[in-house]
Design a protein around this motif. Sequence first.
Motif, PDB file in Angstrom:
ATOM      1  N   ALA A   1     -10.897  53.956  30.817  1.00  0.00           N
ATOM      2  CA  ALA A   1     -11.619  56.063  31.730  1.00  0.00           C
ATOM      3  C   ALA A   1     -11.467  56.109  32.671  1.00  0.00           C
ATOM      4  O   ALA A   1     -12.226  55.095  33.870  1.00  0.00           O
ATOM      5  CB  ALA A   1     -12.802  56.245  30.718  1.00  0.00           C
ATOM      6  N   ASP A   2     -10.702  56.767  33.444  1.00  0.00           N
ATOM      7  CA  ASP A   2     -10.833  57.292  34.816  1.00  0.00           C
ATOM      8  C   ASP A   2     -10.892  58.515  34.813  1.00  0.00           C
ATOM      9  O   ASP A   2     -10.091  59.157  34.558  1.00  0.00           O
ATOM     10  CB  ASP A   2      -9.937  56.229  35.578  1.00  0.00           C
ATOM     11  CG  ASP A   2      -9.935  56.493  37.147  1.00  0.00           C
ATOM     12  OD1 ASP A   2     -10.246  54.947  37.404  1.00  0.00           O
ATOM     13  OD2 ASP A   2      -9.730  57.703  37.678  1.00  0.00           O
ATOM     14  N   ASP A   3     -11.850  58.779  36.268  1.00  0.00           N
ATOM     15  CA  ASP A   3     -12.085  60.466  36.028  1.00  0.00           C
ATOM     16  C   ASP A   3     -10.239  61.524  36.774  1.00  0.00           C
ATOM     17  O   ASP A   3     -10.357  62.423  36.475  1.00  0.00           O
ATOM     18  CB  ASP A   3     -12.686  61.243  36.987  1.00  0.00           C
ATOM     19  CG  ASP A   3     -14.232  60.506  35.858  1.00  0.00           C
ATOM     20  OD1 ASP A   3     -14.478  61.036  35.072  1.00  0.00           O
ATOM     21  OD2 ASP A   3     -15.248  60.548  37.055  1.00  0.00           O
TER      22      ASP A   3
ATOM     23  N   MET B   1       7.357  47.330  33.738  1.00  0.00           N
ATOM     24  CA  MET B   1       7.159  46.132  33.574  1.00  0.00           C
ATOM     25  C   MET B   1       5.931  45.594  34.485  1.00  0.00           C
ATOM     26  O   MET B   1       5.419  44.784  34.330  1.00  0.00           O
ATOM     27  CB  MET B   1       8.323  45.366  33.869  1.00  0.00           C
ATOM     28  CG  MET B   1       9.355  45.222  32.237  1.00  0.00           C
ATOM     29  SD  MET B   1      10.466  46.520  32.353  1.00  0.00           S
ATOM     30  CE  MET B   1      11.626  46.943  33.436  1.00  0.00           C
ATOM     31  N   GLY B   2       5.477  46.549  35.064  1.00  0.00           N
ATOM     32  CA  GLY B   2       4.496  46.563  36.403  1.00  0.00           C
ATOM     33  C   GLY B   2       3.088  47.338  35.959  1.00  0.00           C
ATOM     34  O   GLY B   2       2.673  47.218  36.206  1.00  0.00           O
ATOM     35  N   ASP B   3       3.414  47.156  34.582  1.00  0.00           N
ATOM     36  CA  ASP B   3       1.933  47.937  34.086  1.00  0.00           C
ATOM     37  C   ASP B   3       0.615  46.901  33.647  1.00  0.00           C
ATOM     38  O   ASP B   3       1.169  45.683  33.166  1.00  0.00           O
ATOM     39  CB  ASP B   3       2.203  48.658  32.248  1.00  0.00           C
ATOM     40  CG  ASP B   3       3.210  49.876  32.799  1.00  0.00           C
ATOM     41  OD1 ASP B   3       3.211  50.349  34.411  1.00  0.00           O
ATOM     42  OD2 ASP B   3       3.493  50.019  31.669  1.00  0.00           O
ATOM     43  N   VAL B   4      -0.284  47.486  34.093  1.00  0.00           N
ATOM     44  CA  VAL B   4      -1.610  46.343  33.813  1.00  0.00           C
ATOM     45  C   VAL B   4      -2.720  46.980  33.259  1.00  0.00           C
ATOM     46  O   VAL B   4      -3.563  46.823  32.899  1.00  0.00           O
ATOM     47  CB  VAL B   4      -2.429  46.003  35.476  1.00  0.00           C
ATOM     48  CG1 VAL B   4      -0.987  45.020  36.090  1.00  0.00           C
ATOM     49  CG2 VAL B   4      -2.498  47.454  36.028  1.00  0.00           C
ATOM     50  N   ALA B   5      -2.157  48.470  33.225  1.00  0.00           N
ATOM     51  CA  ALA B   5      -3.755  49.319  32.122  1.00  0.00           C
ATOM     52  C   ALA B   5      -2.977  50.562  32.229  1.00  0.00           C
ATOM     53  O   ALA B   5      -1.262  51.044  32.143  1.00  0.00           O
ATOM     54  CB  ALA B   5      -4.371  49.277  33.078  1.00  0.00           C
ATOM     55  N   VAL B   6      -3.780  51.330  30.512  1.00  0.00           N
ATOM     56  CA  VAL B   6      -3.477  52.453  30.437  1.00  0.00           C
ATOM     57  C   VAL B   6      -5.031  53.002  30.409  1.00  0.00           C
ATOM     58  O   VAL B   6      -5.681  53.094  29.955  1.00  0.00           O
ATOM     59  CB  VAL B   6      -3.254  52.260  28.934  1.00  0.00           C
ATOM     60  CG1 VAL B   6      -2.781  54.373  28.514  1.00  0.00           C
ATOM     61  CG2 VAL B   6      -1.568  52.035  28.386  1.00  0.00           C
ATOM     62  N   ALA B   7      -4.523  54.034  31.113  1.00  0.00           N
ATOM     63  CA  ALA B   7      -6.187  55.037  30.968  1.00  0.00           C
ATOM     64  C   ALA B   7      -5.904  56.602  30.078  1.00  0.00           C
ATOM     65  O   ALA B   7      -4.482  57.194  30.787  1.00  0.00           O
ATOM     66  CB  ALA B   7      -6.228  55.157  33.251  1.00  0.00           C
ATOM     67  N   VAL B   8      -6.939  57.034  30.231  1.00  0.00           N
ATOM     68  CA  VAL B   8      -7.183  58.258  29.954  1.00  0.00           C
ATOM     69  C   VAL B   8      -8.533  58.463  30.783  1.00  0.00           C
ATOM     70  O   VAL B   8      -8.914  57.650  31.494  1.00  0.00           O
ATOM     71  CB  VAL B   8      -7.945  57.703  28.658  1.00  0.00           C
ATOM     72  CG1 VAL B   8      -6.308  57.610  27.822  1.00  0.00           C
ATOM     73  CG2 VAL B   8      -8.544  56.783  27.868  1.00  0.00           C
ATOM     74  N   ASN B   9      -8.724  60.263  30.885  1.00  0.00           N
ATOM     75  CA  ASN B   9      -9.768  60.876  30.769  1.00  0.00           C
ATOM     76  C   ASN B   9     -11.116  60.122  30.008  1.00  0.00           C
ATOM     77  O   ASN B   9     -11.122  60.642  29.286  1.00  0.00           O
ATOM     78  CB  ASN B   9      -9.534  62.123  30.887  1.00  0.00           C
ATOM     79  CG  ASN B   9     -11.109  63.206  31.568  1.00  0.00           C
ATOM     80  OD1 ASN B   9     -11.525  62.934  31.592  1.00  0.00           O
ATOM     81  ND2 ASN B   9      -9.857  63.291  32.900  1.00  0.00           N
ATOM     82  N   PRO B  10     -12.391  60.067  30.880  1.00  0.00           N
ATOM     83  CA  PRO B  10     -13.523  59.235  29.700  1.00  0.00           C
ATOM     84  C   PRO B  10     -14.086  61.054  29.199  1.00  0.00           C
ATOM     85  O   PRO B  10     -14.268  60.489  28.576  1.00  0.00           O
ATOM     86  CB  PRO B  10     -14.698  59.650  30.921  1.00  0.00           C
ATOM     87  CG  PRO B  10     -13.944  60.398  32.269  1.00  0.00           C
ATOM     88  CD  PRO B  10     -12.627  59.876  31.707  1.00  0.00           C
ATOM     89  N   SER B  11     -13.944  61.705  28.889  1.00  0.00           N
ATOM     90  CA  SER B  11     -14.348  62.733  28.491  1.00  0.00           C
ATOM     91  C   SER B  11     -13.264  63.623  27.441  1.00  0.00           C
ATOM     92  O   SER B  11     -13.386  64.677  26.803  1.00  0.00           O
ATOM     93  CB  SER B  11     -14.344  64.282  29.663  1.00  0.00           C
ATOM     94  OG  SER B  11     -13.153  64.453  30.031  1.00  0.00           O
TER      95      SER B  11
END
Length: 889
Positions: free
Chosen positions: A263-265, A228-238
């Motif tokens: 996208a985040d490394d 419930m505190g999530d503000v994004a879903v991140a994946v590796n840009p590659s």
Amino acid sequence: MMSSEIPKIYQPQEVEKKWYAHWLKHKMYEAKPNPNKKPFTILMPPPNVTGILHMGHILNNTIQDVLVRKARMQGFEALWVPGTDHASIATEAKVVRMLREQNIRKADLTREQFLEHAWEWKEKYGGIILEQLKKLGASCDWSRTRFTLEPTYYRAVIKVFIDFYKKGHIYRGLRMINWDCEAKTALSNEEVLYKDEGERSTLYSIRYPIKGTNDFIVIATQRPETIMGDVAVAVNPSDERYTHLLGKKALVPFINREIPIIADDYVDKTFGTGCLKVTPAHDINDYEIGQRHHLEVIDTINEDGTMSPLCQMPEYIGKDRFEVRKRIVKKLETEGFIVESKEFTTRIGRSERTNTVVEPKLSLQWFINMQAISKPALEAVESDSVRLHPAKFKNTYRHWMENVKDWCISRQLWWGQRIPAYYLPTGEFVVAETAEEALHEAQKLNPTYTAKDLRQDEDVLDTWASSWLWPMAVFDAYEDYDLENVKFAKENADLAYFYPTDVLVTAPEILFFWVARMIIAGQEYMKEKPFSDVYLTGIVRDKQGRKMSKQLGNSPDPLDLIDKHGADGVRIGMLFCSPAGNDLPFDEKLCEQGRNFSNKIWNAFRLIQGWQVDKAESPSNPKAMDWFEAKLDHTLVVVEQLYGQFRISEALMAIYKLVWDDFCSWYLEMIKPEQGEPIDEATFLKTREFMESILKLLHPFMPFITEEIWSLLAKRSETDCITLSAYPVPKNLNSTNLLQRADKALEVISQIRNFRSKHGMSPKTDFNLQIRAQKTDLYVEFAAEILKMANLSGITFLDEKSAYPLSFVVGQDEFFVAVELQKDNDKERESLEKDIAYQKGFLESVLKKLNNERFVQNAKPEVLAAEQKKKADAEAKIKALEEGLMALS
């Protein structure tokens, strides 16, 4: 004292109580600056004021006592400063528990009322551990006992805070910190512990719908209660699997909050599904991702670990985070969001004090910028200005110091040094030592401010932010510190004499957050290291290798051990197997061995005191006296070298061997008169002199029994105590040859005893010993000792092999037993063949070394000579054994 007046059995309880009271009565351990002596200073790592004695304390304080007692005997002005730490978190927890039992809630008390209860608890229970250490024999200067919350120490901590703030080292900021939900306070990184073996957890794969489509993205998380505190879903840009989703929105299950897919490394493509839910309020790495992408922070967990209204799900608000985890997993499964779940082992941080799982939390706290002040402390250890023992910990220290993080020093507690920051109506704050000085500073900003406009910060400082000043504050260094001019206003005599201290004995676990910080503080204020050597003890473990703890019930009560085995027995038992930096596998049998050693010493003393002395007799065995004096001198040299290398356990073992083997088993047997016969006065006095030297060597390890025997050996004044006597020094260092000759003679005696045992021959049965040797002078020199100790009727020297078949070899010399025995030829042949096989194997290992060119080129001459001798001895033994085997054919 006559032998008949000496108790037959050593009674440690009576002796220990008597002598400790005597030492304190005569103030034998009080120290003060003395221009005629060099100082030797040890500061006790202050145990928590809440603490009671455990096995780790026994080990640590025994080592300290050994070092300080030895230094005192060597003529140093030896000072051991005791004290306790106020232990903010642990003590406050104890007081809160005590109040709860009285149906009083902390929340219903003012700060002042709570502190009254806390001080009352401290006065009643706070000194227990120091009293317990007295039973161990700790030779502290108790007149200097310190407490980290006493007024002068309190002022020192506040002055340093203000000084660091003025220098720009301290700041207040919103940061992700470690939060203890049970104690409701921040923790430094070093107060968070992880189990070596990790802990079992579950990794859940959860579907997050993609907005406007029937698709979903699957994220992996250990903490579904925080979604419930999530503000994004991140994946590796590659990661090509998710490139098409970048820029789209995902929906948080249940609450349908729209969150971006970014996208985040940082994201590891190989962990879980390669998709990370970003919850900046509840994970340090997520927080840093949030900072990079300017994401919102939604804190869904309260300070007590329950869910906050921001979780947006009324059924969970106010419920514990771990209870919510179970309920939300069930709900996710029911509604089809969970794809799979699997168990795995991971590192879970727990509070050092409460053992509760630490909650990462965004909070406004006070910090020290460590980067700016850490370099001198790293250089001190790298250059060996401060030496770590064992040196292997230098790598650990370097890693910590090169990766140092800012130190969170504020704690949400009332017990401790209150942060000297005063807030103004505008939201600004001033930092000052007192409320009056704070008002003066505030009025520089606005002359209309009154005392009512100021509100002091409610938090206290981290306990380590007081104990890092220990080496200076115990000498009241900061009483004369001028904050205005940032300098010491006048010289402090104690500080000038006893600082820097000599040795710190502590545990490797606190190498960074105490040892390193003390070095930082010492360099900052004294421009000098606080100590020269740091002895790092191991962890006391049980026989199964487990760390001792109350929870496991595997930790014996040290006071019970002392009652059972005596303090000396326990001290010795702890040090038998505790090399620096290595864990100690404790077994109570070690204390039994220590007690048995006490009994051995006592019995040797009783034997000596029981002899009748004949003044007219000339020395009966001068060779034995010469030998033992040489042995004593040699041991003194070895022990001093081991002390210098902080190999305390090995130093003890060298002394143990000297006493048990050389003095009791060999020397006393050599000189002991026949039953009913007197001993000559010269031998008696020399033996008593040896006994005194042995007692002095032993005293740092075994203070009580040595003091008792010292007082009984001769008539002495009340203050003529061994604890203040001069430590023994070698008299003659040129006795190596005598020791080598004696060792060979003693080896012959041992071989004869082994022969008797092997062949079932009574020790009382005498026989003639025939010797075939190239040089016989050694056996002539020690003939009296060999005849007496081996119970021989005579010694004969041969040029040829003896007619008697039973023999043994020492070095390259052959010895024949001139006695006819009923022999079992088959058994004898089997024994000889076994001995030959062993000697050939040994010879082969020696030849491998001697045939190795690199070894021969690099070995020291004495090492090479020793190997050559081993080769010659083995060849001689094989030849003699093979001849014996042929004689059986």
